[in-house]
Structure formats: structure tokens, C-alpha cells
Scaffold this motif. Structure first.
Motif, PDB file in Angstrom:
ATOM      1  N   CYS A  78      41.240  63.725  25.250  1.00  0.00           N
ATOM      2  CA  CYS A  78      40.100  63.508  23.799  1.00  0.00           C
ATOM      3  C   CYS A  78      38.964  64.071  24.139  1.00  0.00           C
ATOM      4  O   CYS A  78      38.517  64.629  25.106  1.00  0.00           O
ATOM      5  N   ALA A 125      33.501  62.420  15.000  1.00  0.00           N
ATOM      6  CA  ALA A 125      35.237  61.894  14.637  1.00  0.00           C
ATOM      7  C   ALA A 125      35.655  62.102  16.475  1.00  0.00           C
ATOM      8  O   ALA A 125      34.580  63.209  17.461  1.00  0.00           O
ATOM      9  N   THR A 126      37.195  62.199  16.415  1.00  0.00           N
ATOM     10  CA  THR A 126      37.817  62.227  17.959  1.00  0.00           C
ATOM     11  C   THR A 126      38.850  62.758  18.132  1.00  0.00           C
ATOM     12  O   THR A 126      39.454  62.606  16.221  1.00  0.00           O
ATOM     13  N   ILE A 127      39.371  63.379  18.668  1.00  0.00           N
ATOM     14  CA  ILE A 127      40.567  64.120  18.482  1.00  0.00           C
ATOM     15  C   ILE A 127      41.276  63.829  19.853  1.00  0.00           C
ATOM     16  O   ILE A 127      40.670  64.275  20.841  1.00  0.00           O
ATOM     17  N   THR A 128      42.530  63.736  20.055  1.00  0.00           N
ATOM     18  CA  THR A 128      43.689  63.713  20.957  1.00  0.00           C
ATOM     19  C   THR A 128      44.421  64.859  21.247  1.00  0.00           C
ATOM     20  O   THR A 128      44.950  65.990  19.725  1.00  0.00           O
ATOM     21  N   VAL A 148      48.513  66.879  17.850  1.00  0.00           N
ATOM     22  CA  VAL A 148      47.323  66.448  17.695  1.00  0.00           C
ATOM     23  C   VAL A 148      47.566  65.216  17.393  1.00  0.00           C
ATOM     24  O   VAL A 148      48.770  64.408  17.057  1.00  0.00           O
ATOM     25  N   MET A 192      43.680  61.907  15.204  1.00  0.00           N
ATOM     26  CA  MET A 192      42.302  62.415  15.141  1.00  0.00           C
ATOM     27  C   MET A 192      41.217  61.896  14.301  1.00  0.00           C
ATOM     28  O   MET A 192      42.373  61.347  12.639  1.00  0.00           O
ATOM     29  N   GLY A 252      37.237  67.683   8.864  1.00  0.00           N
ATOM     30  CA  GLY A 252      38.552  67.480   9.774  1.00  0.00           C
ATOM     31  C   GLY A 252      39.276  68.725   9.768  1.00  0.00           C
ATOM     32  O   GLY A 252      39.718  69.020  10.504  1.00  0.00           O
ATOM     33  N   LEU A 257      38.585  70.911  12.879  1.00  0.00           N
ATOM     34  CA  LEU A 257      38.994  70.397  13.853  1.00  0.00           C
ATOM     35  C   LEU A 257      40.347  70.685  14.117  1.00  0.00           C
ATOM     36  O   LEU A 257      40.789  71.460  14.985  1.00  0.00           O
ATOM     37  N   LEU A 258      40.799  70.773  12.938  1.00  0.00           N
ATOM     38  CA  LEU A 258      41.984  71.347  13.401  1.00  0.00           C
ATOM     39  C   LEU A 258      42.082  72.694  13.885  1.00  0.00           C
ATOM     40  O   LEU A 258      43.300  73.076  14.404  1.00  0.00           O
ATOM     41  N   ALA A 302      41.428  72.544  17.379  1.00  0.00           N
ATOM     42  CA  ALA A 302      42.925  72.645  17.779  1.00  0.00           C
ATOM     43  C   ALA A 302      43.614  73.531  17.805  1.00  0.00           C
ATOM     44  O   ALA A 302      43.996  74.296  18.499  1.00  0.00           O
TER      45      ALA A 302
END
Length: 440
Positions: free
Chosen positions: A309, A320-323, A345, A348, A360, A363-364, A367
Motif C-alpha cells: 500500500c 492519493a493512495t494505491i495498492t 492495482v 486507487m 490518477g 499513479l497508473l 504502477a
């Protein structure tokens, strides 16, 4: 059984009728109202009742009494007051030039009266300038006039110890402005805190501004700070409500520097939950059924513990957050797909107040880079089946719709993937400040 409200008193109904005539334009600024005797005759009442009705409108600031001539609709020509204009770049000029220029452009005549005093500050000013009991301030008191009418009061307070012997002590215009003088003394202001209160005026304020009954004032308190965070100036602006429209301009903040993305720690569990919850609330407001259940904190905690995470921060604030992990949900992905080299993913979320800045997309891309670092060939995710806009969002970012898996009890299942090497290349740079445990 319905209960009717109390009938309004006759003087109130007289005020109601005249108020409508004023607000709808039948009675215009400067027009003379019917006399007390005429109103009494029209309503078949006493003159004292008519006076009561007229006093209601006087107290509301809609009309003025000019005896023995009568009552007149109050003229209102408000000045546009822009607190944010203070720090705009401008040529070196007298400190009232912005005010004079604005009034001149509107075809109005402006002037001011200045006096300077050394005195003990009020509690309000002392607190904002963080001064000790017994310390004195220099106050530049100004009343600004438009077309001969006092329009507002501007009282600027400076710690005496900072400005003693400077031009700020003189009761004259300062050619380059008091803020420039402060900067030359070594106290340049780089930020200001604005506070606005609305109340009825004090007797002193009513006297300085020649206010009639029923005129509220807005109090604009402005405190100026140096780069070191020291307050060096406190301004009290008194703005009569019938003479001003307060206007603020707001620019959407742009993220120009790289954002930080870091691994979430145990202490970040509530931050991730809050981000998720805010997103769920926003979706609910738009009639979208996605994420309308309590966040599964145990899963988030497990992802945090596993180093899967991540949190994105702007100026130290989470936005923002993403796992990302290697878990292929067996409800959605087939056994053969599970064996393929992919990073997945989950969760998000981008905070709504920074939506539209392409975080976003960034972030992608990040990732995808993480997938490449882990030797994966694909970046995958499952999206909410009924959220068509979200699915289009992923298509626009290079994801291919693999299929939609419908599983009882599961509302997600629109499966997407794209090559790990794909990069859209828009949005802010994300600077990783902690390595994934898989790389350690």
C-alpha cells in the motif's frame, strides 16, 4: 389539524408592502416614500403605527429619515472590495493608488484622512501580532471617502519596536507603500491570513463612518507574516454592508513539483481508510453504488504490513493512495491468467480537491514502472461493473477490456489490463522515497 401562524401586526404588513416595492423597483433609490399621514390614511390606522412600519425599514437599512423632508429609499452604490489584491504586483506608487484607480475608473471621486498614533494594542491585535503585555503599536488610521461619503476604515497596526523612526510613523501617504517600508526594514511579508466577521458596528465605528441605524459591517482582519513566520502587521478594515461587495478570486492550485509517493506505514491505516471513505461518499452523491460498504480495514492493514500500500503526498499532505500486489482474484481471473506475469492495482483513490490534475494517470504509470521493476509484463485491475465512466477512464489510459466476470455477491469484475511498459506520460512526476520490500 393544521395550526395557522400568528397574524402579522399591521405595522409589519406596512413594512412588508413597502419592502416589496423597494426590492422590486417600484420605489427606486432616492425616491421619496409616502408620508406618515398618507400611509396611515391608506391603511386606515394611526400615524404612530405608520411610523412603526417605517422604522422597521430604517433599521433594515432600506430607507433613511431626512426630517422634515420625509423618508427616502436609500441609495446603494457598493464598492467592490478585493482582499486578495494586496500582494499583487504593482508599480511603486502611493499606498492608496489601487483604491484611487478603481474609483477613478468607475467615475467616482476618492480621498482619505490619515492619522498616526502610538498606543497599547487591543487584545485582538495583540494576539495576532503575538505581542507581550506592555508592548506598544504604531497605528495608521485611515478613513477612505468616495464621493465625499466615508466608505471604509483601514487601521494598520505595526509593532513599535519594528518601525520606530520609519516613514510608517508619518501621517502621510507613503510613496512606495507601508509593505515596502517593512520589507526595507527586514520584515518582508510573504503571506497573509484573512479573517472576516460580520456584526453591528461599535459606536466609534458608526461615528467614523457616519452610519445610520440598521447598517451591519464586515470586519476584515488581515495579519501579515514574514518568511520566518513572524507576524509584523495587523490590519482592521471596517466595511459597511451597504457600501461594499467583498469579492475573492481563487485559482486552482497547480502541482508543479514532483509529488512524493511512499510506502504506507501502520500509522497510515486511518489515512487510507479516510481517503477511501471520502471517495465512497462522493460516489454516493452521484448515485453510483460503488464502494457503498464499510472499508475492509483488515485487508488494508494486511496490504500495509506486506508493503503493498502506497500514499501520495503533496507538501506533506496525503492526496492519493494505491495498492499494488501479485494477487489475482480467483473470482475474476482464470487459472491460466493467474499464472501470467502481472501486477494488480487495487483501491486507487485520488482526493477530490486535486481531481483533474491527472494524478490518477501518473499513479497508473508509476504502477506500470513498479511492475517492470518486479519483472512483470502486465498491469491489471478489476473495475466496478456498473460504473461505465470509470471503465471509460481506464480505456482512455491504454487499458484493454478483457471481459466482465459476473460473480454472485461481487459488484466488481470488469477486467482490464495493459502492457507494463505502457506509459501515458501526463500528470505530475511521482518521486518514490521508499523502495518496495521486494526490491530490498
Amino acid at each position: 389539524m393544521a395550526v395557522s401562524g400568528r397574524a402579522r401586526a399591521l405595522y409589519q404588513r406596512i413594512a412588508d408592502q413597502l419592502r416589496v416595492q423597494i426590492t422590486e423597483g417600484a420605489l427606486r433609490p432616492g425616491d421619496r416614500l409616502p408620508t406618515e399621514a398618507e400611509i396611515a390614511a391608506t391603511w386606515d390606522t394611526t400615524r404612530s403605527t405608520a411610523v412603526q412600519g417605517l422604522k422597521v425599514l430604517v433599521n433594515e437599512g432600506l430607507i433613511i429619515s431626512d426630517r422634515p423632508r420625509g423618508y427616502f429609499v436609500r441609495s446603494r452604490r457598493p464598492m467592490v472590495y478585493r482582499p486578495q489584491g494586496e500582494f499583487r504586483k504593482r508599480p511603486l506608487s502611493p499606498e492608496m493608488d489601487l483604491f484611487l484607480t478603481q474609483m477613478s475608473e468607475e467615475g467616482r471621486e476618492a480621498s482619505q484622512r490619515i492619522e498616526v498614533k502610538v498606543e497599547a494594542p487591543s487584545r485582538q491585535v495583540r494576539e495576532r501580532l503575538q505581542m507581550q503585555e506592555g508592548e506598544l503599536v504604531v497605528v495608521r488610521r485611515r478613513v477612505r471617502f468616495v464621493d465625499g461619503v466615508p466608505y471604509n476604515v483601514n487601521d494598520s497596526h505595526f509593532p513599535l519596536a519594528l518601525v520606530q523612526g520609519s516613514e510608517i510613523m508619518n501621517p502621510d501617504d507613503i510613496a512606495r507603500g507601508a509593505n515596502i517600508v517593512l520589507a526595507e526594514l527586514g520584515y518582508e511579508q510573504v503571506r497573509a491570513l484573512d479573517e472576516i466577521q460580520v456584526r453591528m458596528p461599535t459606536p466609534d465605528e458608526a461615528d467614523r463612518l457616519q452610519l445610520g441605524p440598521g447598517t451591519p459591517v464586515a470586519i476584515h482582519l488581515c495579519t501579515g507574516y514574514t518568511k520566518a513566520g513572524r507576524p509584523v502587521r495587523s490590519v482592521v478594515n471596517v466595511l459597511p454592508g451597504d457600501r461594499h461587495v467583498i469579492t475573492y478570486e481563487r485559482l486552482r492550485p497547480q502541482i508543479e513539483e514532483a509529488l512524493v509517493i511512499r510506502l504506507a506505514g501502520e500509522e497510515d491505516l486511518h489515512t487510507v481508510v479516510d481517503l477511501w471513505g471520502h471517495a465512497a461518499s462522493w460516489l454516493q452523491e452521484r448515485g453510483i453504488d460503488q464502494w457503498q460498504y464499510p472499508p475492509r480495514e483488515e485487508r488494508i492493514a494486511a496490504n500495509i504490513e506486506a508493503g503493498e500500500c502506497w500514499i501520495v503526498e503533496a507538501d506533506g499532505a496525503p492526496v492519493a493512495t494505491i495498492t499494488v500486489d501479485e494477487h489475482a482474484d480467483p473470482d475474476f481471473w482464470s487459472p491460466s491468467e493467474t499464472k501470467e506475469s502481472a501486477l494488480y492495482v487495487h483501491r486507487m483513490v485520488v482526493r477530490r480537491d486535486v481531481a483533474g490534475l491527472s494524478i490518477g494517470s501518473a499513479l497508473l504509470d508509476w504502477a506500470g514502472e513498479e511492475a517492470v521493476r518486479q519483472g512483470k509484463q502486465l498491469l491489471r485491475l478489476d473495475a466496478w461493473r456498473t460504473n461505465d465512466a470509470l471503465q471509460q477512464y481506464y480505456r482512455d489510459r491504454g487499458f484493454e477490456h478483457v471481459r466482465t466476470a459476473e460473480v454472485d455477491g461481487r459488484h466488481s469484475g470488469a477486467l482490464f489490463q495493459r502492457p507494463a511498459t505502457y506509459k501515458r506520460g501526463i500528470g505530475p512526476e511521482l518521486k518514490t522515497v521508499a523502495s518496495s520490500p521486494k526490491e530490498a
